[in-house]
Motif scaffolding. Structure first.
Motif, PDB file in Angstrom:
ATOM      1  N   GLY A 120      98.372  57.714   2.742  1.00 32.07           N
ATOM      2  CA  GLY A 120      97.789  59.045   2.690  1.00 32.07           C
ATOM      3  C   GLY A 120      97.536  59.581   4.083  1.00 32.07           C
ATOM      4  N   LEU A 121      98.161  60.711   4.393  1.00 33.66           N
ATOM      5  CA  LEU A 121      98.036  61.286   5.736  1.00 33.66           C
ATOM      6  C   LEU A 121      97.510  62.716   5.692  1.00 33.66           C
ATOM      7  CD1 LEU A 121     101.280  59.927   7.474  1.00 33.66           C
ATOM      8  CD2 LEU A 121      98.927  59.102   7.714  1.00 33.66           C
ATOM      9  N   GLY A 122      96.483  62.938   4.859  1.00 34.78           N
ATOM     10  CA  GLY A 122      95.747  64.184   4.955  1.00 34.78           C
ATOM     11  C   GLY A 122      94.952  64.184   6.248  1.00 34.78           C
ATOM     12  N   LEU A 123      94.027  65.120   6.389  1.00 39.29           N
ATOM     13  CA  LEU A 123      93.255  65.205   7.628  1.00 39.29           C
ATOM     14  C   LEU A 123      92.517  63.905   7.923  1.00 39.29           C
ATOM     15  CD1 LEU A 123      91.767  68.818   7.374  1.00 39.29           C
ATOM     16  CD2 LEU A 123      93.618  68.022   8.873  1.00 39.29           C
ATOM     17  N   MET A 124      91.882  63.329   6.895  1.00 38.36           N
ATOM     18  CA  MET A 124      91.127  62.102   7.118  1.00 38.36           C
ATOM     19  C   MET A 124      92.054  60.908   7.310  1.00 38.36           C
ATOM     20  SD  MET A 124      88.166  60.876   7.656  1.00 38.36           S
ATOM     21  CE  MET A 124      86.973  62.066   7.019  1.00 38.36           C
ATOM     22  N   GLY A 125      93.068  60.789   6.494  1.00 32.43           N
ATOM     23  CA  GLY A 125      94.002  59.684   6.632  1.00 32.43           C
ATOM     24  C   GLY A 125      94.690  59.691   7.994  1.00 32.43           C
ATOM     25  N   HIS A 126      95.047  60.871   8.452  1.00 30.55           N
ATOM     26  CA  HIS A 126      95.674  61.010   9.768  1.00 30.55           C
ATOM     27  C   HIS A 126      94.726  60.527  10.859  1.00 30.55           C
ATOM     28  CE1 HIS A 126      97.218  62.971  13.391  1.00 30.55           C
ATOM     29  NE2 HIS A 126      98.387  63.069  12.778  1.00 30.55           N
ATOM     30  N   GLY A 129     102.547  63.364   9.735  1.00 31.60           N
ATOM     31  CA  GLY A 129     102.438  62.157  10.534  1.00 31.60           C
ATOM     32  C   GLY A 129     103.511  61.975  11.582  1.00 31.60           C
ATOM     33  N   THR A 130     104.268  63.022  11.861  1.00 31.95           N
ATOM     34  CA  THR A 130     105.323  62.887  12.871  1.00 31.95           C
ATOM     35  C   THR A 130     104.750  62.481  14.220  1.00 31.95           C
ATOM     36  OG1 THR A 130     106.659  64.567  11.739  1.00 31.95           O
ATOM     37  CG2 THR A 130     107.214  64.083  14.032  1.00 31.95           C
ATOM     38  N   ASP A 131     103.603  63.036  14.572  1.00 30.92           N
ATOM     39  CA  ASP A 131     102.990  62.691  15.857  1.00 30.92           C
ATOM     40  C   ASP A 131     102.549  61.222  15.888  1.00 30.92           C
ATOM     41  OD1 ASP A 131     101.000  63.455  13.907  1.00 30.92           O
ATOM     42  OD2 ASP A 131      99.514  63.302  15.515  1.00 30.92           O
ATOM     43  N   LEU A 132     102.149  60.682  14.723  1.00 31.90           N
ATOM     44  CA  LEU A 132     101.772  59.269  14.665  1.00 31.90           C
ATOM     45  C   LEU A 132     102.979  58.375  14.930  1.00 31.90           C
ATOM     46  CD1 LEU A 132      99.474  59.365  11.496  1.00 31.90           C
ATOM     47  CD2 LEU A 132      98.729  59.197  13.884  1.00 31.90           C
ATOM     48  N   ILE A 133     104.118  58.769  14.390  1.00 32.54           N
ATOM     49  CA  ILE A 133     105.341  58.000  14.603  1.00 32.54           C
ATOM     50  C   ILE A 133     105.704  58.005  16.088  1.00 32.54           C
ATOM     51  CG2 ILE A 133     107.755  57.733  13.960  1.00 32.54           C
ATOM     52  CD1 ILE A 133     105.616  57.381  11.684  1.00 32.54           C
ATOM     53  N   SER A 134     105.535  59.160  16.729  1.00 36.85           N
ATOM     54  CA  SER A 134     105.853  59.248  18.153  1.00 36.85           C
ATOM     55  C   SER A 134     104.915  58.398  18.993  1.00 36.85           C
ATOM     56  CB  SER A 134     105.795  60.707  18.617  1.00 36.85           C
ATOM     57  OG  SER A 134     104.463  61.206  18.570  1.00 36.85           O
ATOM     58  N   ARG A 135     103.732  58.091  18.444  1.00 29.66           N
ATOM     59  CA  ARG A 135     102.755  57.266  19.166  1.00 29.66           C
ATOM     60  C   ARG A 135     102.879  55.780  18.822  1.00 29.66           C
ATOM     61  NH1 ARG A 135      97.568  60.350  17.261  1.00 29.66           N
ATOM     62  NH2 ARG A 135      96.529  58.474  18.053  1.00 29.66           N
ATOM     63  N   GLY A 157      95.402  57.367  13.323  1.00 23.17           N
ATOM     64  CA  GLY A 157      95.424  57.591  14.758  1.00 23.17           C
ATOM     65  C   GLY A 157      94.442  56.701  15.496  1.00 23.17           C
ATOM     66  N   THR A 158      93.276  56.485  14.898  1.00 26.36           N
ATOM     67  CA  THR A 158      92.262  55.627  15.517  1.00 26.36           C
ATOM     68  C   THR A 158      92.722  54.179  15.533  1.00 26.36           C
ATOM     69  OG1 THR A 158      90.503  57.126  14.833  1.00 26.36           O
ATOM     70  CG2 THR A 158      89.863  54.869  15.371  1.00 26.36           C
ATOM     71  N   LEU A 159      93.347  53.729  14.451  1.00 26.25           N
ATOM     72  CA  LEU A 159      93.858  52.360  14.407  1.00 26.25           C
ATOM     73  C   LEU A 159      94.950  52.143  15.454  1.00 26.25           C
ATOM     74  CD1 LEU A 159      94.000  51.992  10.536  1.00 26.25           C
ATOM     75  CD2 LEU A 159      92.500  50.702  12.074  1.00 26.25           C
ATOM     76  N   LEU A 160      95.818  53.127  15.600  1.00 27.99           N
ATOM     77  CA  LEU A 160      96.855  53.040  16.616  1.00 27.99           C
ATOM     78  C   LEU A 160      96.241  52.932  18.009  1.00 27.99           C
ATOM     79  CD1 LEU A 160      99.578  55.645  15.541  1.00 27.99           C
ATOM     80  CD2 LEU A 160      99.922  53.193  15.931  1.00 27.99           C
ATOM     81  N   ALA A 161      95.256  53.777  18.288  1.00 29.45           N
ATOM     82  CA  ALA A 161      94.618  53.780  19.602  1.00 29.45           C
ATOM     83  C   ALA A 161      93.919  52.450  19.884  1.00 29.45           C
ATOM     84  CB  ALA A 161      93.618  54.931  19.695  1.00 29.45           C
TER      85      ALA A 161
END
Length: 300
Positions: free
Chosen positions: A21-27, A50-56, A31-35
């Motif tokens: 789930g990549l709504g506002l909260m899921g995103h 979630g395209t930006d998440l993939i790029s990160r 993102g926090t887990l990635l960081a």
């Protein structure tokens, strides 16, 4: 959190996490887990998010089942618990042996049903309630309440601390959802009272901006009463030594009269007064305010 705070919050090796789930909260969660350095796999029903998440560095799974098998910890945060059941029930085999954390808003009975289903399929289950906006995720000011499998909470606590300040409420998986609606009920009550107060003072030419500091002071004073009132509720002893329900009722009548005189809705004041009227009718007039808990335990 700073990077050093992240390291301190989770000194364990960053484990793989799946986010469904990549709504506002899921995103925000992903993102926090990635960081924080977690290998993160994401899945969303619509693939445009979630395209930006993939790029990160996140990995996009083609299916929910594929996403689940990529992580030892699976977090789901989607529309509602009907959607959660529809999503996870066909994937019991993929989830077996993993921890499923449901951060989707729902009811306590839904949480218990999902927990029972998970137990039948050897899935560790935690239900969670997020007390923060998406922008707050990853800070200590944010809070997430959890209930359900204590062993799973302890195991994943270092990871959960990176998302928000975690609090475990108990083994009953419904407790997080129940606390969530209780907090929301209090929030809406305060906001509705603020709107009524602003309308009342606006009728006398006082702006909401000018009124707000006065109300904030009143809220702070009231918040200071809660611990004492809570003790009275738990012990069942309600001394009226500060102010009795009968005294409060007289002031409530003034609120109703002022609202009517200034052409402001009396719905909220009359609702407040009705609770006190019932308590006094039951002989509680000389008790302290917290004695009106009886009216909420047994509403008309």
């Amino acid at each position: 959190m700073t990077s050093s705070e992240h390291d301190h919050a989770g000194s364990d090796q960053a484990g793989s996490v799946t986010l469904l789930g990549l709504g506002l909260m899921g995103h925000a969660l992903a993102g926090t887990l990635l960081a924080a350095g977690h290998p993160t796999t994401v899945w969303n029903r619509s693939t445009d998010k979630g395209t930006d998440l993939i790029s990160r560095g996140a990995r996009r799974a083609d299916s929910a089942g594929e996403a689940i098998t990529a992580g030892s910890l699976v977090i789901v945060c989607i529309t509602d618990n009907n959607a959660v059941r529809e999503l996870v029930r066909p994937l019991a085999a993929e989830l077996r042996g993993r921890t499923l954390i449901n951060l989707t808003s729902g009811s306590s009975s839904e949480a218990r049903d999902l927990s029972d289903w998970a137990a039948q399929h050897e899935i560790a289950y935690l239900d969670g309630a997020i007390l923060a906006a998406p922008t707050g995720i990853g800070t200590y000011e944010a809070a997430i309440l959890y209930s359900g499998d204590k062993d799973a909470f302890d195991q994943h606590n270092p990871t959960l601390r990176k998302l928000a300040t975690p609090t475990f409420l108990g083994n009953d998986p419904g407790l997080a959802a129940l606390h969530d609606v209780a907090v929301l009920g209090m929030m809406w009550s305060i906001l509705n009272a603020f709107l009524h107060a602003a309308a009342l003072l606006q009728s006398a030419g006082v702006s909401a901006t000018a009124l707000t500091p006065v109300l904030q002071g009143g809220i702070a004073t009231t918040a200071g009463w809660l611990a004492g009132y809570a003790e009275q509720i738990d012990t069942g002893v309600f001394p009226g030594d500060d102010s009795t329900i009968a005294t409060h009722l007289a002031a409530m009548t003034h609120l109703v009269d002022e609202s009517s005189a200034h052409r402001v809705s009396t719905d909220l004041p009359l609702q407040i007064k009705a609770v006190a009227d019932r308590a006094i009718a039951e002989g509680l007039g000389q008790s302290g305010y917290a004695a009106m808990i009886s009216q909420f335990r047994s509403p008309e």
